[in-house]
Design a protein around this motif. Structure first.
Motif, PDB file in Angstrom:
ATOM      1  N   HIS A 108      26.164  10.567  54.642  1.00 27.27           N
ATOM      2  CA  HIS A 108      26.769  11.854  54.313  1.00 27.27           C
ATOM      3  C   HIS A 108      27.552  12.283  55.563  1.00 27.27           C
ATOM      4  CE1 HIS A 108      26.356  15.294  51.257  1.00 27.27           C
ATOM      5  NE2 HIS A 108      27.245  15.727  52.144  1.00 27.27           N
ATOM      6  N   TRP A 109      28.418  11.352  56.016  1.00 25.35           N
ATOM      7  CA  TRP A 109      29.409  11.609  57.070  1.00 25.35           C
ATOM      8  C   TRP A 109      28.825  11.716  58.477  1.00 25.35           C
ATOM      9  CZ3 TRP A 109      31.533  16.417  54.020  1.00 25.35           C
ATOM     10  CH2 TRP A 109      31.767  16.043  52.694  1.00 25.35           C
ATOM     11  N   ILE A 130      32.892  13.310  44.560  1.00 24.05           N
ATOM     12  CA  ILE A 130      33.282  14.673  44.187  1.00 24.05           C
ATOM     13  C   ILE A 130      34.463  14.566  43.227  1.00 24.05           C
ATOM     14  CG2 ILE A 130      34.893  14.984  46.137  1.00 24.05           C
ATOM     15  CD1 ILE A 130      33.759  17.933  46.229  1.00 24.05           C
ATOM     16  N   TRP A 136      23.284  22.389  44.676  1.00 17.12           N
ATOM     17  CA  TRP A 136      23.628  22.404  46.092  1.00 17.12           C
ATOM     18  C   TRP A 136      23.643  23.852  46.532  1.00 17.12           C
ATOM     19  CZ3 TRP A 136      24.246  18.597  49.666  1.00 17.12           C
ATOM     20  CH2 TRP A 136      24.725  18.999  50.908  1.00 17.12           C
ATOM     21  N   TYR A 163      32.417  21.277  42.174  1.00 19.21           N
ATOM     22  CA  TYR A 163      32.461  22.673  42.637  1.00 19.21           C
ATOM     23  C   TYR A 163      33.566  23.466  41.954  1.00 19.21           C
ATOM     24  CZ  TYR A 163      29.165  21.232  46.110  1.00 19.21           C
ATOM     25  OH  TYR A 163      28.021  20.761  46.697  1.00 19.21           O
ATOM     26  N   GLU A 212      28.396  24.071  57.152  1.00 20.09           N
ATOM     27  CA  GLU A 212      29.384  23.746  56.123  1.00 20.09           C
ATOM     28  C   GLU A 212      30.643  23.123  56.761  1.00 20.09           C
ATOM     29  OE1 GLU A 212      29.377  23.274  52.971  1.00 20.09           O
ATOM     30  OE2 GLU A 212      31.533  23.164  52.750  1.00 20.09           O
ATOM     31  N   TRP A 213      30.473  21.998  57.426  1.00 20.42           N
ATOM     32  CA  TRP A 213      31.575  21.190  57.948  1.00 20.42           C
ATOM     33  C   TRP A 213      32.658  22.034  58.621  1.00 20.42           C
ATOM     34  CZ3 TRP A 213      29.179  16.855  58.094  1.00 20.42           C
ATOM     35  CH2 TRP A 213      28.305  16.507  57.079  1.00 20.42           C
ATOM     36  N   ASN A 231      29.709  15.119  41.767  1.00 19.81           N
ATOM     37  CA  ASN A 231      29.594  16.353  42.548  1.00 19.81           C
ATOM     38  C   ASN A 231      30.725  17.260  42.092  1.00 19.81           C
ATOM     39  OD1 ASN A 231      27.661  14.933  43.933  1.00 19.81           O
ATOM     40  ND2 ASN A 231      28.709  14.936  45.911  1.00 19.81           N
ATOM     41  N   CYS A 249      36.381  12.618  50.234  1.00 22.32           N
ATOM     42  CA  CYS A 249      36.296  13.373  51.493  1.00 22.32           C
ATOM     43  C   CYS A 249      36.495  12.452  52.683  1.00 22.32           C
ATOM     44  CB  CYS A 249      34.951  14.082  51.629  1.00 22.32           C
ATOM     45  SG  CYS A 249      34.724  15.382  50.424  1.00 22.32           S
ATOM     46  N   GLU A 252      25.716  17.230  42.624  1.00 20.66           N
ATOM     47  CA  GLU A 252      25.858  18.442  43.455  1.00 20.66           C
ATOM     48  C   GLU A 252      26.600  19.464  42.622  1.00 20.66           C
ATOM     49  OE1 GLU A 252      27.847  18.264  47.290  1.00 20.66           O
ATOM     50  OE2 GLU A 252      26.779  16.430  47.807  1.00 20.66           O
ATOM     51  N   PHE A 284      25.856  28.345  51.318  1.00 16.56           N
ATOM     52  CA  PHE A 284      25.628  27.765  49.988  1.00 16.56           C
ATOM     53  C   PHE A 284      24.165  27.808  49.559  1.00 16.56           C
ATOM     54  CE2 PHE A 284      29.822  25.864  50.487  1.00 16.56           C
ATOM     55  CZ  PHE A 284      30.236  25.562  49.197  1.00 16.56           C
ATOM     56  N   TRP A 302      37.987  28.907  46.735  1.00 14.93           N
ATOM     57  CA  TRP A 302      38.144  27.760  45.823  1.00 14.93           C
ATOM     58  C   TRP A 302      38.209  28.261  44.385  1.00 14.93           C
ATOM     59  CZ3 TRP A 302      33.529  24.232  47.740  1.00 14.93           C
ATOM     60  CH2 TRP A 302      33.690  24.003  49.121  1.00 14.93           C
ATOM     61  N   ASN A 337      28.448   9.255  50.332  1.00 14.00           N
ATOM     62  CA  ASN A 337      28.784  10.508  49.662  1.00 14.00           C
ATOM     63  C   ASN A 337      30.294  10.733  49.647  1.00 14.00           C
ATOM     64  OD1 ASN A 337      28.042  13.139  48.485  1.00 14.00           O
ATOM     65  ND2 ASN A 337      28.942  13.968  50.357  1.00 14.00           N
ATOM     66  N   GLU A 338      30.870  10.765  48.474  1.00 15.81           N
ATOM     67  CA  GLU A 338      32.235  11.249  48.249  1.00 15.81           C
ATOM     68  C   GLU A 338      33.332  10.519  49.009  1.00 15.81           C
ATOM     69  OE1 GLU A 338      31.884  15.385  49.190  1.00 15.81           O
ATOM     70  OE2 GLU A 338      30.928  15.858  47.296  1.00 15.81           O
ATOM     71  N   GLN A 376      23.828  18.433  57.984  1.00 13.35           N
ATOM     72  CA  GLN A 376      24.045  19.853  57.691  1.00 13.35           C
ATOM     73  C   GLN A 376      22.786  20.696  57.885  1.00 13.35           C
ATOM     74  OE1 GLN A 376      26.143  18.799  53.767  1.00 13.35           O
ATOM     75  NE2 GLN A 376      27.113  20.712  54.295  1.00 13.35           N
TER      76      GLN A 376
HETATM   77  C1  BGC Z   1      29.557  17.946  50.173  1.00 13.31           C
HETATM   78  C2  BGC Z   1      28.616  18.886  50.892  1.00 13.31           C
HETATM   79  C3  BGC Z   1      29.284  20.236  51.097  1.00 13.31           C
HETATM   80  C4  BGC Z   1      29.645  20.774  49.736  1.00 13.31           C
HETATM   81  C5  BGC Z   1      30.291  22.152  49.784  1.00 13.31           C
HETATM   82  C6  BGC Z   1      30.274  18.584  49.017  1.00 13.31           C
HETATM   83  O1  BGC Z   1      31.496  18.001  48.840  1.00 13.31           O
HETATM   84  O2  BGC Z   1      28.869  16.801  49.754  1.00 13.31           O
HETATM   85  O3  BGC Z   1      28.262  18.305  52.102  1.00 13.31           O
HETATM   86  O4  BGC Z   1      28.488  21.121  51.795  1.00 13.31           O
HETATM   87  O5  BGC Z   1      30.582  19.924  49.148  1.00 13.31           O
HETATM   88  O6  BGC Z   1      31.495  22.088  50.458  1.00 13.31           O
END
Ligand code: BGC
Length: 450
Positions: A117-118, A217, A402, A293, A409-410, A291, A164, A357, A420, A322, A160-161, A18
């Motif tokens: 991380h993907w 996450i 984060w 959000y 951002e993917w 993690n 996802c 995160e 972010f 979100w 990571n996660e 990223q």
């Molecule tokens: C991921 C990050 C991503 C963030 C916000 C997390 O799930 O680890 O790579 O940028 O979410 O979407």
């Protein structure tokens, strides 16, 4: 000032692809391109390309991290860079990582290094982690990191996660390699928990004193108020299991949650019980990384997974839409998930939790100090939710914001509303500008560590 334990660690989290992007490593290190490059190219979306221009800006980024006052830094190390195209360690990339991470270590900043991380190489584009060679490729990557960089790493975070890389990548289809197939989703689930187990064992075997965190996450899961309908409660149970518990139960309890087994056993391999019980590794896991959000409201659905999101219940949204959960209008999502998790695994060897995160996207204009008050509000409210969890007896010992820079951002690419960072990055030049939230986080850390 937040009421947090003295040993509480404040950090900042990033990831390799990223921020570094893919084009600089390809140009300077002859690294492979990533699965995300082709995946997004095909969909005509933004590709990782230049990321946040970190490749040539590490000096400035090290000062940004150091001046912030954090005690810990989290990032990932990409297998597309670590393993050369000839299958051997890529010395140029390893030198870059050594240079970067050792400068941070010298400033007494702990390094939490995620091994994945993907950043899968593009040669796995068809099947992703289900490709027959992926498992061994990952173990080779781990070996190289252990051989070349172990002296710089405080904590290894294997993957990571899992949600996802399984659910979004094989069921929802918005992450590479992009399938919408429940069968493949469960295949990827069993492949990834097995992989995470093997990586943990490999690290411990090669360097028994290394420390390990696992990072997932999580979404606290709710149903609309006054809904005592059986179908809603069932949807909540299955959603909670599929988004949360299936990724952690194997590692602490050595089994899968009941409702998932009941509904989806037909997709499992015959030896699933052995696969899952072999993952029970609580003793080897030094912390559980949450993690966080946002939360989710769910309702019953006739789709193959049995639930869908209930948008009607959402009170506040971030710039990406979100659902943000902040009292009094909404339940305290982060307090709830921390509390539930600590209770679920209290008897199963969970040592401590770190919020690995947390942050929010926010649109900001160009200005001398870009104003991002909604981010400051979000972080402040979530630190208060952590305080609440600690008051309830949860052992939370760290917080990683984060993230430092506006990055890639993917599936949301470089859109302004998907930024972010607490530092703005000019998408054309890479120029860095500290936002109001950078100064705010810095002042919180100054008073905490005073
Ligand atoms: C991921 C990050 C991503 C963030 C916000 C997390 O799930 O680890 O790579 O940028 O979410 O979407």
């Amino acid at each position: 000032m937040y009421k947090l334990p003295k040993n509480f660690t404040f950090g900042i989290a990033e990831s390799d692809l990223q921020t570094v992007g893919s084009s600089f490593p390809i140009q300077y290190e002859n690294a492979s391109s990533t699965m995300w490059d082709d995946f997004t190219k095909k969909l005509k979306k933004d590709t990782p390309n230049k990321g946040s221009f970190k490749y040539n800006n590490i000096k400035e980024d090290i000062s940004l991290i150091n001046n912030l006052g954090v005690k810990a830094y989290r990032t990932s190390i990409s297998m597309t860079r670590v393993i050369g195209k000839d299958g051997k360690p890529n010395k140029k990339a390893l030198k870059w990582y050594r240079n970067y991470l050792s400068s941070l270590k010298k400033k007494n900043i702990q390094i939490h290094l995620c091994l994945y991380h993907w950043e899968a190489p593009n040669k796995f584009i068809e099947e992703g982690i289900l490709h027959k060679d992926f498992h061994n490729y990952f173990l080779q990557h781990t070996n190289i990191v252990l051989e070349y960089l172990a002296d710089l790493v405080d904590y290894y975070l294997p993957i990571n996660e899992l949600w996802c890389i399984c659910y979004l990548a094989y069921y929802v289809g918005i992450h590479a390699p992009g399938y919408t197939d429940i069968n493949r989703f469960f295949q990827s689930y069993f492949a990834s928990i097995t992989l995470q187990r093997d990586v943990i064992l490999q690290i411990k075997e090669s360097q028994p004193k290394s420390k390990i965190g696992i990072v997932n996450i999580h979404f606290p899961t709710y149903i609309r108020q006054n809904s005592d309908k059986k179908s809603y409660v069932e949807a909540q149970t299955i959603a909670d299991e599929i988004t949360n518990y299936i990724y952690s139960d194997p590692f602490y309890i050595g089994r899968m949650p009941q409702e998932t087994i009941k509904r989806f056993k037909k997709y499992f391999p015959k030896d699933y019980k052995d696969i899952v019980s072999n993952c029970k590794l609580g003793d080897e896991i030094d912390y559980y990384g949450v993690n966080y959000y946002n939360g989710q409201y769910v309702k019953p659905s006739k789709n193959s997974i049995g639930f869908e999101l209930d948008e009607d219940e959402i009170f506040m949204k971030n710039s990406l839409g979100w659902p943000i959960l902040i009292p009094p209008e909404s339940p305290p999502g982060l307090t709830d998930i921390l509390h539930t998790y600590s209770q679920r695994y209290a008897q199963h060897g969970m040592k401590k939790i770190i919020v690995s995160e947390n942050g929010t996207p926010a649109f900001t204009n160009e200005s001398e100090i870009p104003q991002d008050n909604e981010r400051i509000y979000y972080i402040d409210q979530h630190l208060k939710q952590i305080e609440k969890a600690i008051q309830k007896g949860v052992k939370v010992e760290g917080y990683f914001l984060w993230t430092l820079l506006d990055n890639y951002e993917w599936q949301e690419g470089y859109k302004p509303e998907s930024a972010f960072g607490i530092v703005q990055v000019d998408r054309k030049t890479g120029k860095r500008t500290k936002k109001k939230s950078y100064y705010w986080y810095q002042s919180q850390l100054q008073s905490f560590y005073r």
